[in-house]
Motif scaffolding. Structure first.
Motif, short mmCIF file in Angstrom:
data_model
loop_
_atom_site.label_atom_id
_atom_site.label_comp_id
_atom_site.label_asym_id
_atom_site.label_seq_id
_atom_site.Cartn_x
_atom_site.Cartn_y
_atom_site.Cartn_z
N GLY A 197 0.69 -1.18 0.01
CA GLY A 197 0.09 0.07 0.16
C GLY A 197 0.87 1.08 -0.16
O GLY A 197 0.42 2.14 -0.71
N VAL A 198 1.92 1.31 0.66
CA VAL A 198 2.77 2.28 0.67
C VAL A 198 3.42 2.60 -0.49
O VAL A 198 3.73 3.72 -1.24
N VAL A 199 3.90 1.59 -1.28
CA VAL A 199 4.22 1.37 -2.70
C VAL A 199 3.23 1.95 -3.55
O VAL A 199 3.86 3.00 -4.61
N SER A 200 1.97 1.65 -3.40
CA SER A 200 0.90 2.47 -4.20
C SER A 200 0.77 3.79 -3.90
O SER A 200 0.57 4.73 -5.01
N VAL A 201 0.93 4.18 -2.76
CA VAL A 201 0.90 5.76 -2.62
C VAL A 201 2.01 6.18 -3.14
O VAL A 201 1.56 7.27 -3.85
N VAL A 202 3.41 6.07 -3.12
CA VAL A 202 4.24 6.75 -3.63
C VAL A 202 4.05 6.57 -5.31
O VAL A 202 4.18 7.90 -5.89
N LEU A 203 3.73 5.49 -5.90
CA LEU A 203 3.62 5.53 -7.12
C LEU A 203 2.64 6.18 -7.71
O LEU A 203 2.82 7.07 -8.83
N SER A 204 1.44 6.12 -7.11
CA SER A 204 0.32 6.91 -7.73
C SER A 204 0.38 8.41 -7.54
O SER A 204 0.26 9.52 -8.03
N PHE A 205 1.16 8.92 -6.30
CA PHE A 205 1.67 10.31 -6.16
C PHE A 205 2.76 10.79 -7.16
O PHE A 205 2.50 11.62 -7.91
N LEU A 206 3.62 10.06 -7.52
CA LEU A 206 4.49 10.40 -8.67
C LEU A 206 3.93 10.51 -10.04
O LEU A 206 4.04 11.64 -10.75
N CYS A 207 3.15 9.62 -10.10
CA CYS A 207 2.67 9.64 -11.76
C CYS A 207 1.41 10.38 -11.77
O CYS A 207 1.35 11.21 -12.79
N GLY A 208 0.70 10.67 -10.63
CA GLY A 208 -0.51 11.51 -10.75
C GLY A 208 0.36 13.01 -10.84
O GLY A 208 -0.35 13.98 -11.77
N SER A 209 1.36 13.45 -10.25
CA SER A 209 1.88 14.66 -10.13
C SER A 209 2.65 15.01 -11.77
O SER A 209 2.33 15.92 -12.16
N TYR A 210 3.23 13.93 -12.14
CA TYR A 210 3.72 14.14 -13.64
C TYR A 210 2.57 14.20 -14.70
O TYR A 210 2.66 15.31 -15.36
N ILE A 211 1.40 13.58 -14.46
CA ILE A 211 0.57 13.83 -15.54
C ILE A 211 -0.21 15.15 -15.24
O ILE A 211 -0.65 15.68 -16.00
N LEU A 212 -0.49 15.58 -14.00
CA LEU A 212 -0.93 16.86 -13.66
C LEU A 212 -0.34 17.97 -14.35
O LEU A 212 -0.66 18.68 -14.87
N HIS A 213 1.15 17.86 -14.08
CA HIS A 213 1.89 18.99 -14.61
C HIS A 213 2.09 18.97 -16.05
O HIS A 213 1.88 19.92 -16.77
N SER A 214 1.92 17.56 -16.89
CA SER A 214 1.95 17.55 -18.27
C SER A 214 0.54 18.12 -18.86
O SER A 214 0.73 18.76 -19.76
N SER A 215 -0.44 17.91 -18.09
CA SER A 215 -1.95 18.28 -18.58
C SER A 215 -1.73 20.02 -18.50
O SER A 215 -2.40 20.32 -19.43
N LYS A 216 -1.28 20.16 -17.34
CA LYS A 216 -1.33 21.73 -17.23
C LYS A 216 -0.46 22.53 -18.39
O LYS A 216 -0.87 23.58 -18.94
N ARG A 217 0.55 21.92 -18.69
CA ARG A 217 1.62 22.47 -19.68
C ARG A 217 1.17 22.42 -21.20
O ARG A 217 1.15 23.15 -21.81
N ASN A 218 0.46 21.28 -21.31
CA ASN A 218 -0.07 21.03 -22.87
C ASN A 218 -1.64 21.23 -23.01
O ASN A 218 -2.06 21.28 -24.13
N ARG A 219 -2.15 21.92 -21.78
CA ARG A 219 -3.62 22.31 -21.87
C ARG A 219 -4.56 21.22 -22.48
O ARG A 219 -5.41 21.14 -22.99
N GLY A 220 -4.27 20.03 -21.64
CA GLY A 220 -5.07 18.77 -22.26
C GLY A 220 -4.62 17.63 -21.64
O GLY A 220 -3.68 17.78 -20.64
N TRP A 221 -4.99 16.42 -21.85
CA TRP A 221 -4.46 15.25 -21.45
C TRP A 221 -2.96 15.10 -21.56
O TRP A 221 -2.41 14.20 -20.72
N GLY A 222 -2.44 15.63 -22.51
CA GLY A 222 -0.93 15.47 -22.69
C GLY A 222 -0.62 14.85 -24.12
O GLY A 222 -1.45 14.48 -24.72
#
Length: 256
Positions: free
Chosen positions: A144-169
């Motif tokens: 579960g801790v691994v899932s927390v770290v992985l979902s946080f890192l991937c979600g943060s990267y996708i969030l940053h990418s979607s804001k930068r590209n103004r879409g899903w990326g």
């Protein structure tokens, strides 16, 4: 006197500017939903505590449900507050970001519940500590801790990418999202298998059983959304290429 002027003139504009920046970043609905989530989380922690110093339990006693109505009302209220916060915070973002936040939240709930169960009095006994019940709790909690770290890192990267590209990326972002969602689904499936096994900590309905299945369901929904987004992007790319080829053919016929 200079010290008095510093206190009376410079600090007030700083506070005012900070408050203005806060209002620009966070709306009233988002702030209220965050406060609600914090309060509900504290209330859920008190109600769903599996151990008690004075022997009085509210909803859960160890891994056994003590009060059914209070148990389900607390869990559904906690997830409802999390979804409300996610809906308000990610209202201006892609709808898939809600699933990333819910997977992160549910992974936190699963890891905390399993690790609290493992650190409880049941697994502190030298004899019971070596049983499958306690080892499965520890293994599932660490996953579960691994899932927390992985979902946080991937979600943060996708969030940053979607804001930068103004879409899903870009296509790279979709590939990374699909890979992370697939890994999370595998991790959540292992957690459910460990928890709901005959000798596992969630072989009966309780907090561990419920939160593990909630996490798996949100992981499955996230994986399905990533698959749909990936297929839609490839389908639109193929249709665009086909349209360009047809336009080229028409243009070549006209020139002839």
């Amino acid at each position: 006197r200079p010290f008095r002027e510093c206190l009376t003139t410079t600090s007030a504009p700083n506070y005012a500017s900070s408050l203005k920046k806060l209002r620009e970043c966070v709306t009233v609905e988002q702030l209220l939903s965050l406060i609600l989530l914090v309060l509900v989380s504290i209330q859920s922690g008190l109600v769903l505590s599996p151990s008690s110093s004075n022997g009085s339990y509210l909803a859960v006693a160890g891994s056994e449900i003590w009060n059914t109505n209070l148990f389900y009302a607390t869990w559904f209220g906690l997830y409802g507050a999390a979804y409300l916060t996610t809906a308000t915070v990610t209202s201006m973002l892609h709808s898939m970001m809600r699933l990333w936040f819910m997977v992160l939240f549910s992974s936190i709930c699963a890891s905390v519940t399993l690790l609290i169960l493992h650190s409880g009095p049941t697994c502190q006994d030298m004899v019971l500590a070596e049983t499958t019940y306690c080892s499965s709790s520890l293994t599932a909690g660490l996953l579960g801790v691994v899932s927390v770290v992985l979902s946080f890192l991937c979600g943060s990267y996708i969030l940053h990418s979607s804001k930068r590209n103004r879409g899903w990326g870009s296509s790279r972002t979709r590939w990374i999202g699909l890979l992370c969602a697939s890994l999370l689904l595998v991790i959540h499936s292992i957690i459910v298998a460990l928890v709901s096994s005959p000798s596992g900590p969630g072989n009966a309905v309780g907090s561990v059983f419920l939160v593990s299945w909630f996490t798996w369901i949100f992981g499955l929904l996230l994986w399905k959304s990533c698959i749909d987004s990936f297929l839609v992007s490839h389908g639109s790319a193929r249709s665009t290429i086909a349209n360009l080829k047809s336009l080229e053919k028409r243009h070549s016929k006209r020139t002839r």
